[in-house]
Design a protein around this motif. Structure first.
Motif, PDB file in Angstrom:
ATOM      1  N   LEU A 124      71.454  44.546  75.375  1.00 27.20           N
ATOM      2  CA  LEU A 124      70.077  44.877  75.035  1.00 27.20           C
ATOM      3  C   LEU A 124      69.596  44.164  73.780  1.00 27.20           C
ATOM      4  O   LEU A 124      68.410  44.145  73.508  1.00 27.20           O
ATOM      5  CB  LEU A 124      69.944  46.394  74.836  1.00 27.20           C
ATOM      6  N   GLY A 125      70.491  43.575  73.015  1.00 23.33           N
ATOM      7  CA  GLY A 125      70.106  42.936  71.764  1.00 23.33           C
ATOM      8  C   GLY A 125      70.184  43.911  70.609  1.00 23.33           C
ATOM      9  O   GLY A 125      70.289  45.126  70.797  1.00 23.33           O
ATOM     10  N   ASN A 126      70.134  43.379  69.393  1.00 27.53           N
ATOM     11  CA  ASN A 126      70.182  44.178  68.172  1.00 27.53           C
ATOM     12  C   ASN A 126      71.458  45.013  68.084  1.00 27.53           C
ATOM     13  O   ASN A 126      71.448  46.128  67.580  1.00 27.53           O
ATOM     14  CB  ASN A 126      68.939  45.065  68.063  1.00 27.53           C
ATOM     15  N   LEU A 181      73.992  54.439  76.272  1.00 32.15           N
ATOM     16  CA  LEU A 181      73.520  53.408  75.366  1.00 32.15           C
ATOM     17  C   LEU A 181      74.537  53.309  74.237  1.00 32.15           C
ATOM     18  O   LEU A 181      74.815  54.301  73.561  1.00 32.15           O
ATOM     19  CB  LEU A 181      72.147  53.778  74.815  1.00 32.15           C
ATOM     20  N   CYS A 182      75.120  52.130  74.046  1.00 33.85           N
ATOM     21  CA  CYS A 182      76.204  51.969  73.076  1.00 33.85           C
ATOM     22  C   CYS A 182      75.778  51.050  71.943  1.00 33.85           C
ATOM     23  O   CYS A 182      75.026  50.103  72.144  1.00 33.85           O
ATOM     24  CB  CYS A 182      77.443  51.397  73.756  1.00 33.85           C
ATOM     25  N   HIS A 183      76.301  51.339  70.768  1.00 33.51           N
ATOM     26  CA  HIS A 183      76.049  50.550  69.567  1.00 33.51           C
ATOM     27  C   HIS A 183      77.333  49.825  69.196  1.00 33.51           C
ATOM     28  O   HIS A 183      78.398  50.443  69.117  1.00 33.51           O
ATOM     29  CB  HIS A 183      75.599  51.484  68.438  1.00 33.51           C
ATOM     30  N   ILE A 184      77.242  48.506  68.981  1.00 33.87           N
ATOM     31  CA  ILE A 184      78.419  47.715  68.614  1.00 33.87           C
ATOM     32  C   ILE A 184      78.649  47.874  67.119  1.00 33.87           C
ATOM     33  O   ILE A 184      77.740  47.643  66.318  1.00 33.87           O
ATOM     34  CB  ILE A 184      78.218  46.231  68.971  1.00 33.87           C
ATOM     35  N   ASN A 237      78.480  40.806  79.683  1.00 35.26           N
ATOM     36  CA  ASN A 237      78.323  41.682  80.839  1.00 35.26           C
ATOM     37  C   ASN A 237      79.616  41.711  81.643  1.00 35.26           C
ATOM     38  O   ASN A 237      80.253  40.684  81.844  1.00 35.26           O
ATOM     39  CB  ASN A 237      77.187  41.193  81.737  1.00 35.26           C
ATOM     40  N   GLY A 238      80.009  42.889  82.091  1.00 38.36           N
ATOM     41  CA  GLY A 238      81.210  43.033  82.899  1.00 38.36           C
ATOM     42  C   GLY A 238      82.480  43.274  82.104  1.00 38.36           C
ATOM     43  O   GLY A 238      83.526  43.533  82.692  1.00 38.36           O
TER      44      GLY A 238
END
Length: 141
Positions: free
Chosen positions: A41-43, A57-60, A72-73
């Motif tokens: 998703l970006g950011n 929804l995950c935050h890196i 992806n994947g």
């Protein structure tokens, strides 16, 4: 103008192949879950499908953000949040060999696809009918 007398800049000091070292396989603990990345998703955020059936929804985290690229994947390990069930934090990204090992140990389900970018898209072929030009009447269009 002054001449450059050094031997390169920041990239030279950083070194090469830092992440090529073998690491111990890390299994999930309580409050953690395995997931597969659906889309970026970006950011520093991504959408992942967890193997418990939820989409989150995950935050890196900052230590992974520019050091380890997530695509992806990819199979990832996420830390679930106590106060938000639909959000999580990425802890670790498994490479292809580690993901295969997790699958053989029975940690990942047999339906998990490893090393494929279209992880959850089950698109079937769409049939087309081709008509010869002799059969088309232009006046009826």
């Amino acid at each position: 103008m002054p001449k450059n007398k050094g031997k390169g800049g920041k990239n030279r000091r950083r070194g090469k192949n830092e992440n090529e070292q073998k690491r111990e396989l890390q299994f999930k603990e309580e409050g953690q879950e395995y997931a597969q990345v659906l889309r970026m998703l970006g950011n520093g955020r991504l959408e992942a499908s967890c193997f418990d059936g939820e989409k989150r929804l995950c935050h890196i985290s900052g230590r992974l953000r520019k050091k380890e690229w997530i695509n992806n994947g990819d199979i990832i390990l996420i830390q679930l949040r106590d106060y938000q069930n639909d959000k999580a934090d990425v802890i670790l990204r498994y490479n292809v060999d580690e993901a295969r090992n997790l699958k053989t140990y029975g940690e990942l389900p047999e339906t998990a696809r490893i090393n494929e970018t279209d992880a959850f898209d089950d698109v079937e072929d769409i049939p087309f009918e081709f008509v010869a030009e002799d059969d088309i009447d232009i006046d009826t269009l």
